[in-house]
Design an enzyme around this catalytic site. Structure first.
Site, PDB file in Angstrom:
ATOM      1  N   ASP A 106       0.865  -1.177   0.000  1.00 21.74           N
ATOM      2  CA  ASP A 106       0.000   0.000   0.000  1.00 21.74           C
ATOM      3  C   ASP A 106       0.902   1.228   0.000  1.00 21.74           C
ATOM      4  O   ASP A 106       2.027   1.173   0.506  1.00 21.74           O
ATOM      5  CB  ASP A 106      -0.913   0.008   1.240  1.00 21.74           C
ATOM      6  CG  ASP A 106      -2.145   0.885   1.053  1.00 21.74           C
ATOM      7  OD1 ASP A 106      -3.245   0.340   0.827  1.00 21.74           O
ATOM      8  OD2 ASP A 106      -2.002   2.127   1.117  1.00 21.74           O
ATOM      9  N   CYS A 144     -14.223  -0.202  -7.215  1.00 21.25           N
ATOM     10  CA  CYS A 144     -15.267   0.380  -6.351  1.00 21.25           C
ATOM     11  C   CYS A 144     -15.753   1.707  -6.925  1.00 21.25           C
ATOM     12  O   CYS A 144     -16.342   2.519  -6.226  1.00 21.25           O
ATOM     13  CB  CYS A 144     -14.762   0.538  -4.916  1.00 21.25           C
ATOM     14  SG  CYS A 144     -13.317   1.595  -4.786  1.00 21.25           S
ATOM     15  N   ALA A 166       1.734   0.921  -6.313  1.00 21.19           N
ATOM     16  CA  ALA A 166       1.322  -0.372  -6.880  1.00 21.19           C
ATOM     17  C   ALA A 166       2.024  -0.675  -8.207  1.00 21.19           C
ATOM     18  O   ALA A 166       2.539  -1.772  -8.401  1.00 21.19           O
ATOM     19  CB  ALA A 166      -0.187  -0.368  -7.084  1.00 21.19           C
TER      20      ALA A 166
HETATM   21  N1  SAH Z   1      -8.295  -3.881   0.157  1.00 18.65           N
HETATM   22  C1  SAH Z   1      -8.417  -2.965   1.254  1.00 18.65           C
HETATM   23  C2  SAH Z   1      -9.015  -1.636   0.844  1.00 18.65           C
HETATM   24  C3  SAH Z   1      -8.249  -0.899  -0.219  1.00 18.65           C
HETATM   25  S1  SAH Z   1      -8.628   0.797  -0.332  1.00 18.65           S
HETATM   26  C4  SAH Z   1      -9.204  -3.616   2.373  1.00 18.65           C
HETATM   27  O1  SAH Z   1      -9.753  -4.700   2.175  1.00 18.65           O
HETATM   28  O2  SAH Z   1      -9.269  -3.036   3.459  1.00 18.65           O
HETATM   29  C5  SAH Z   1      -7.436   1.362  -1.444  1.00 18.65           C
HETATM   30  C6  SAH Z   1      -6.013   1.463  -0.875  1.00 18.65           C
HETATM   31  O3  SAH Z   1      -5.143   1.824  -1.937  1.00 18.65           O
HETATM   32  C7  SAH Z   1      -5.818   2.529   0.192  1.00 18.65           C
HETATM   33  O4  SAH Z   1      -5.306   1.924   1.362  1.00 18.65           O
HETATM   34  C8  SAH Z   1      -4.761   3.489  -0.406  1.00 18.65           C
HETATM   35  O5  SAH Z   1      -3.814   3.938   0.567  1.00 18.65           O
HETATM   36  C9  SAH Z   1      -4.083   2.612  -1.434  1.00 18.65           C
HETATM   37  N2  SAH Z   1      -3.469   3.291  -2.592  1.00 18.65           N
HETATM   38  C10 SAH Z   1      -3.935   4.342  -3.289  1.00 18.65           C
HETATM   39  N3  SAH Z   1      -3.126   4.601  -4.356  1.00 18.65           N
HETATM   40  C11 SAH Z   1      -2.136   3.683  -4.320  1.00 18.65           C
HETATM   41  C12 SAH Z   1      -1.003   3.411  -5.161  1.00 18.65           C
HETATM   42  N4  SAH Z   1      -0.766   4.145  -6.241  1.00 18.65           N
HETATM   43  N5  SAH Z   1      -0.196   2.380  -4.832  1.00 18.65           N
HETATM   44  C13 SAH Z   1      -0.453   1.619  -3.730  1.00 18.65           C
HETATM   45  N6  SAH Z   1      -1.504   1.836  -2.906  1.00 18.65           N
HETATM   46  C14 SAH Z   1      -2.328   2.851  -3.191  1.00 18.65           C
END
Ligand code: SAH
Length: 397
Positions: free
Chosen positions: A253, A341, A283
């Site tokens: 994350d 989402c 990511a």
């Molecule tokens: N799967 C999680 C919810 C994900 S919400 C659960 O079950 O609780 C989306 C997440 O993506 C957030 O925590 C945010 O910090 C992260 N995020 C946003 N942009 C990102 C990026 N470019 N690389 C990695 N993480 C990222």
């Protein structure tokens, strides 16, 4: 003599509301009454002055959110009625159990309360307003919650709306405890897991409750797998993968704050578990550096790429790129859980983006499951926009 100001629609614009759609767009309104303020409760009339509903007014594209199709007041007893109906449904869904105390109590339009989200974490309710009308009614909502729940089941009510109100608000003026707040327990249970929830500083209301059932499905696939939980937030999917018998689980994350709560969550449930590691990284960057075939179970649960309608093209490109990056790296015989989402994207649009990624990857991709949001995030039949979470489980040779 009615208490509320009246909004009259243009001729023919009552059609959608007769089909119980709860939104009135600004273009449907003939004229606004004098002195009407943001967040006011209004009576809505057709052009021939037939009563249609009562709702909250907002000077935006969605101009009125209908709270009731009955000619009634939106007062304490209204909120009590709606919230007790929502509570009864969650009991019926068997979501309130010894091993599960995390659930969504109110899901906006899906529970007949447009603009309102209430998530429950044990004895704490987190209330979130998405409209000025709900914001102004927050004390009524607190009162209703206290009437619906026995005192030992509701000890804290936290209001968290700074990021979701339609107008600019100072966090000091909005967010905080409306009830309780002292000696609080900051963990709660989901399917037997204990999770720490940071409702004060975390994202959304603190936790992504909507993935509860999809996490259970992932658990079924985890045995013997090396798992990549991409966009892990506080490690929900990672905990289920560990319980399911994964060999190794990497949580990735961009938020190191979320990852550190994720570490705590692993420790709360498994003690020191050397199978789990956290990586604070972007990511796309992380996926580029993953060795081919390292992971045989992957989760992609990114934040909404399309925040609004009109931003869908770029969003679809984003989903395509992300899924392609994962498909290029996943082991043969691997399983990919991929989600969107974005409310502004349809199920078909998301599936097409994933299809494009599959075609470019050139791999044999089969669709095993089509996932959605759980029943405590109900979708009103009359408000299809309430369906937002879409997921595909793919088997990749
Ligand atoms: N799967 C999680 C919810 C994900 S919400 C659960 O079950 O609780 C989306 C997440 O993506 C957030 O925590 C945010 O910090 C992260 N995020 C946003 N942009 C990102 C990026 N470019 N690389 C990695 N993480 C990222």
């Amino acid at each position: 003599m009615h208490l509320y100001k009246e909004i009259v629609l243009r001729p023919g614009k009552e059609e959608s509301i007769k089909r119980f759609h709860p939104w009135i767009f600004s273009g449907a309104i003939a004229s606004l009454p004098e002195g009407l303020k943001e967040g006011d409760t209004v009576r809505l009339l057709s052009s021939d002055r037939t009563f249609l509903g009562v709702g909250h007014y907002q000077p935006s594209s969605i101009a009125v959110r209908i709270m009731s199709f009955q000619d009634q007041r939106v007062d304490a007893s209204y909120y009590k009625q709606q919230i007790s109906t929502a509570y009864a449904l969650r009991l019926r869904l068997r979501l309130i159990r010894d091993d599960n105390t995390i659930y969504r109590l109110v899901h906006g339009e899906g529970d007949g309360l447009p603009g309102l989200i209430i998530d429950m974490y044990g004895v704490t309710a987190v209330v979130q307003a998405h409209s000025a009308g709900i914001h102004f009614d927050r004390e009524l909502i607190v009162q209703a919650l206290q009437e619906v729940y026995p005192p030992e089941k509701l000890k804290h009510i936290y209001y968290k709306s700074e990021g979701t109100l339609p107008f600019k608000a100072n966090i000091e003026d909005t967010d905080g405890y409306l009830f309780g707040g002292k000696e609080r327990e900051e963990t709660a249970l989901e399917n037997g897991f204990r999770f720490r929830i940071d409702w004060e500083k975390g994202q959304k209301t603190g936790f992504f409750i909507d993935q509860r059932e999809n996490r259970l499905l992932l658990e079924q696939y985890a045995s013997g797998c090396t798992v990549l939980n991409m966009f892990s937030y506080t490690g929900g999917f990672s905990a289920y993968a560990l319980r399911g018998g994964a060999i190794a689980v990497d949580s990735v994350d961009s938020s190191s704050k979320a990852l550190s709560i994720g570490e705590e969550n692993v420790a709360l449930n498994f003690g020191k578990d050397t199978r789990h590691a956290s990586h604070a990284e972007d990511a796309f960057k992380f996926l580029r550096e993953v060795p081919d075939g390292k992971y045989d179970l992957m989760v992609l649960d990114p934040p909404a790429f399309a925040k609004r309608r009109g931003a869908t093209r770029n969003a679809l490109q984003g989903y395509k790129k992300l899924n392609l990056a994962a498909m290029n790296k996943i082991a043969s015989g691997g399983v990919l859980f991929t989600f969107s989402c974005s409310q502004a994207l349809t199920r078909d649009q998301f599936r097409m983006a994933v299809f494009s990624a599959a075609a470019i990857s050139g791999r044999n991709v089969r669709l095993l499951h089509q996932l959605t949001q759980p029943a405590d995030h109900p979708i009103s039949m009359y408000h299809p926009e309430g369906e937002y979470l879409k997921g595909l489980v793919l088997y990749i040779d």
